[in-house]
Design an enzyme around this catalytic site. Structure first.
Site, mmCIF file in Angstrom:
data_model
loop_
_atom_site.group_PDB
_atom_site.id
_atom_site.type_symbol
_atom_site.label_atom_id
_atom_site.label_comp_id
_atom_site.label_asym_id
_atom_site.label_seq_id
_atom_site.Cartn_x
_atom_site.Cartn_y
_atom_site.Cartn_z
ATOM 1 N N HIS A 237 7.143 7.377 10.771
ATOM 2 C CA HIS A 237 6.514 7.187 9.468
ATOM 3 C C HIS A 237 5.847 8.532 9.157
ATOM 4 O O HIS A 237 4.630 8.668 9.182
ATOM 5 C CB HIS A 237 5.484 6.057 9.560
ATOM 6 C CG HIS A 237 4.956 5.575 8.240
ATOM 7 N ND1 HIS A 237 5.296 6.167 7.035
ATOM 8 C CD2 HIS A 237 4.093 4.575 7.918
ATOM 9 C CE1 HIS A 237 4.658 5.530 6.058
ATOM 10 N NE2 HIS A 237 3.938 4.568 6.560
ATOM 11 N N LYS B 15 24.656 -9.181 0.729
ATOM 12 C CA LYS B 15 26.056 -9.418 0.397
ATOM 13 C C LYS B 15 26.987 -8.658 1.329
ATOM 14 O O LYS B 15 28.185 -8.595 1.092
ATOM 15 C CB LYS B 15 26.316 -9.014 -1.056
ATOM 16 C CG LYS B 15 25.490 -9.793 -2.081
ATOM 17 C CD LYS B 15 25.731 -9.260 -3.496
ATOM 18 C CE LYS B 15 24.813 -9.943 -4.508
ATOM 19 N NZ LYS B 15 24.737 -9.191 -5.780
ATOM 20 N N ARG C 166 0.798 -1.218 0.000
ATOM 21 C CA ARG C 166 0.000 0.000 0.000
ATOM 22 C C ARG C 166 0.828 1.264 0.000
ATOM 23 O O ARG C 166 0.612 2.157 -0.809
ATOM 24 C CB ARG C 166 -0.939 0.029 1.194
ATOM 25 C CG ARG C 166 -2.179 -0.816 1.056
ATOM 26 C CD ARG C 166 -2.889 -0.931 2.375
ATOM 27 N NE ARG C 166 -1.942 -1.268 3.433
ATOM 28 C CZ ARG C 166 -1.349 -0.419 4.265
ATOM 29 N NH1 ARG C 166 -1.645 0.850 4.229
ATOM 30 N NH2 ARG C 166 -0.485 -0.841 5.146
ATOM 31 N N THR C 167 1.791 1.340 0.897
ATOM 32 C CA THR C 167 2.599 2.564 0.982
ATOM 33 C C THR C 167 3.408 2.759 -0.294
ATOM 34 O O THR C 167 3.487 3.866 -0.828
ATOM 35 C CB THR C 167 3.523 2.501 2.223
ATOM 36 O OG1 THR C 167 2.715 2.325 3.383
ATOM 37 C CG2 THR C 167 4.317 3.775 2.350
ATOM 38 N N ARG D 42 11.835 2.598 2.878
ATOM 39 C CA ARG D 42 11.333 1.962 4.092
ATOM 40 C C ARG D 42 12.394 0.982 4.567
ATOM 41 O O ARG D 42 12.968 0.238 3.767
ATOM 42 C CB ARG D 42 10.033 1.220 3.845
ATOM 43 C CG ARG D 42 9.664 0.312 5.027
ATOM 44 C CD ARG D 42 8.257 -0.140 5.047
ATOM 45 N NE ARG D 42 7.373 0.971 5.290
ATOM 46 C CZ ARG D 42 6.091 0.851 5.642
ATOM 47 N NH1 ARG D 42 5.568 -0.345 5.795
ATOM 48 N NH2 ARG D 42 5.346 1.901 5.826
#
Lengths: 306, 306, 306
Positions: C134, C85, C55-56, C106
């Site tokens: 957020h 890695k 959604r975001t 994110r």
């Protein structure tokens, strides 16, 4: 408010709509051949794939780009998305339909596309719902027959392989019910026969069909050989899979028995059920069929926007 | 029909083509500096990554967007795609090439890009095939040397680290064979030495080289220090990895021994083999090198389309 | 050199900036309603999601497309990228910022966005950093209150659920400190109370608040019910999760006790903490809230580019 145009299942199409769609797809071949158009620069398509399918997703995304549109997508929503956080499909669709102008969805559950359409504020296209339907695949299959044979009335179509879990076979059967004098041979191992509900539909529509386990027996008479993959991931147990797998293979021998004007189709991907020896034969139409998916999907997307 | 331009391996490039490419890349720096061009609004590039690599994929996709094109992609095809359903690479490419104008592919198997090009109807760019080659990385490496030194002839290049599984080292060695009076020092632990087939190629082309385990010994003389990561995922066993890891680190001490005009390159990502202390030194060219990847890939994509 | 505009945390916003942003978001509603603009055809946004959130991510990508821009992205960088890695976040950002004009990130770690901004050569927007902040979610939450109530001063806001790990609650609390006569009720199970550092910030800013476990007690007085999901994945153990889960549910009963002009918000996705019965009530604002995310993010992206 104008009602939304969704593509949810094959039964929604009548003959007139199919003919309009095929005519539109033919026009799209020209558009794509010229590299595409910039017709929908502001439209956004969401590809919500809860079950991964690179080919189908690429086909839709390519179609959208060839129409000048934009794409936002997820290649494996079931693994990554809020689905794992306990969100319902309905909630997700309510939100995603606020971010896009069209939703193309593949899901593992039968009926998922219908549930999505019930709450979406934008058109929804079903790109496969579990062992339910895959209507855009069936449309491109039918378009390939129409295009190469110049018509569908009177055709003898053999559907081969996993007819229980093979959703494209169900969708294609429903579409064929729109045509005259069609005959379908369902050829499968005993444990993956065509479901009763498909046969009931064909009975209602007075479509002629037969069930058999004998592929060689119809080799000389069928016009279309619609081969399918035995999909391991759809079987309840490895034992059931083992019974079905490797039973029907289209190879050079079978090809030699076929009519000169026969056509071999396959929704792809194939595993071993069509031998590569067959690829060079002009009757092997499955790669041409895949490209037809682009034109059909361009036509469907355009219809959703107009 | 005009034949397709593929980028499959470093050996396909001769000096003239390299010089044209670098000239084109220089022009692309100007284009990118102005934010890009809308030159290819109808072109679609597929990024088929069977092995994930965010940086390399982003670099190609950014290049395509800077040229005004469109992208459809998969970030981990091996996990998600029809590959798991038993489809051959050839079948997949036949289909994907019907949906796009260019395929950029990373794969786990040596030779995969070549196999793809053999059946594709559109150009294929190899973005890494197992421990085989990674030609676009080698091209941007070479472009960085050319751009910062004003030329490549006469350069002494030290390649350091995992020279067995480090495919960029192989590709760069092949490219260097096009230049005059180049000398290569291969510096590696014993269990990851440069393969014999690379040395044979250099012998054929009369390129001067040596193998050593002594990095400090060439610190004062090398012009280019091409450091590589010891890639755990390419080793057959943890024991083999342990023998190779952490043996050669570029740090402040080594930097102090280097020439004032030396250059440190790294294909990135790095783990611990270049100490962050080195980052601020003007000889640390690896982040400039990464941006050069954008220009080289823009130049290659343009070449595929013209 | 002009300094970059980053969106890292809610504390960076003062009232004047918030009012400008909301005014810009209102303008974006008009732009989006007309299908979008082609204002930034050359801009590339990278969406780097180390933690998946369909959604975001879709909201940001849709916002960028509605502004005419381009997107390159990864839906689960932690699983696929060079992160595995051994590469540092800083190295990755140094490279990605060479390939794009804006990074939306994110990450699972608190402070990750700040670390990214410290090395990036392009603006960075924090789309969630672990249990940290957020900010864009909080901005759209606040915008929803402002838009539907015509103002924020004097509002009584109840924040409900997981107040320890629910980062949107922290960010929203910081934003509310910009307004006059706001009162916050923090309602949570004992093991997921609002953190001390959030309360200290509110004390410094003289914001009135209380902590309670009694949701019914404030049902008649609160203007905004900000419900949150108890996020299983953020709890240290299943036992801690079990203690918190299912304790506060907004249902028909609670709704009946609420003011006629109350508003129910939720950052979504929801699991069971708002009963679907509530969806049709005009006070259920959470789906309108989700669409507001598009406008706020369009406004923020525009600000990054101008």
């Amino acid at each position: 408010m104008k009602s939304l145009y969704h593509v949810l299942g094959a039964k929604q199409f009548d003959r007139e709509e199919l003919e309009q769609l095929f005519s539109s797809a033919k026009a799209m071949e020209v558009v794509a051949g010229e590299g595409g158009t910039q017709r929908f620069p502001n439209k956004i398509m969401s590809t919500l794939f809860f079950e991964a399918s690179t080919r189908t997703r690429f086909s839709f995304e390519s179609a959208m780009h060839r129409l000048g549109g934009r794409v936002i997508g997820t290649e494996n929503a079931s693994q990554f998305s809020s689905a794992i956080k306990g969100e319902t499909l309905e909630d997700m669709i309510r939100i995603i339909s606020g971010y896009s102008d069209l939703i193309v969805m593949r899901h593992t559950d039968i009926g998922a596309a219908k549930r999505a359409a019930a709450v979406s504020t934008v058109p929804v296209i079903n790109a496969g719902d579990g062992s339910g339907e895959h209507p855009t695949q069936a449309l491109l299959d039918l378009y390939t027959i129409e295009k190469e044979f110049g018509g569908i009335d009177g055709a003898h179509i053999a559907m081969i392989g996993d007819l229980t879990y093979g959703r494209t076979v169900h969708s294609l059967s429903y579409l064929l019910a729109n045509y005259r004098n069609v005959h379908i041979s369902f050829i499968s191992p005993d444990n993956v026969r065509i479901p009763t509900y498909v046969k009931q539909y064909l009975d209602e529509k007075s479509v002629s069909y037969e069930e058999t386990t004998d592929l060689a027996g119809i080799a000389k008479t069928a016009d279309v050989f619609y081969q399918t993959r035995i999909q391991k991931e759809r079987f309840p147990s490895p034992e059931e899979y083992a019974k079905a797998e490797g039973k029907y293979i289209i190879d050079r021998n079978l090809l030699d028995a076929m009519k000169d004007k026969a056509m071999i189709l396959h929704p792809l991907p194939r595993a071993g059920e069509i031998h590569p020896d067959v690829d060079q034969d002009p009757r092997a139409a499955y790669f041409r069929q895949a490209v037809n998916g682009l034109y059909i999907r361009m036509a469907l997307i355009e219809k959703c926007f107009t």
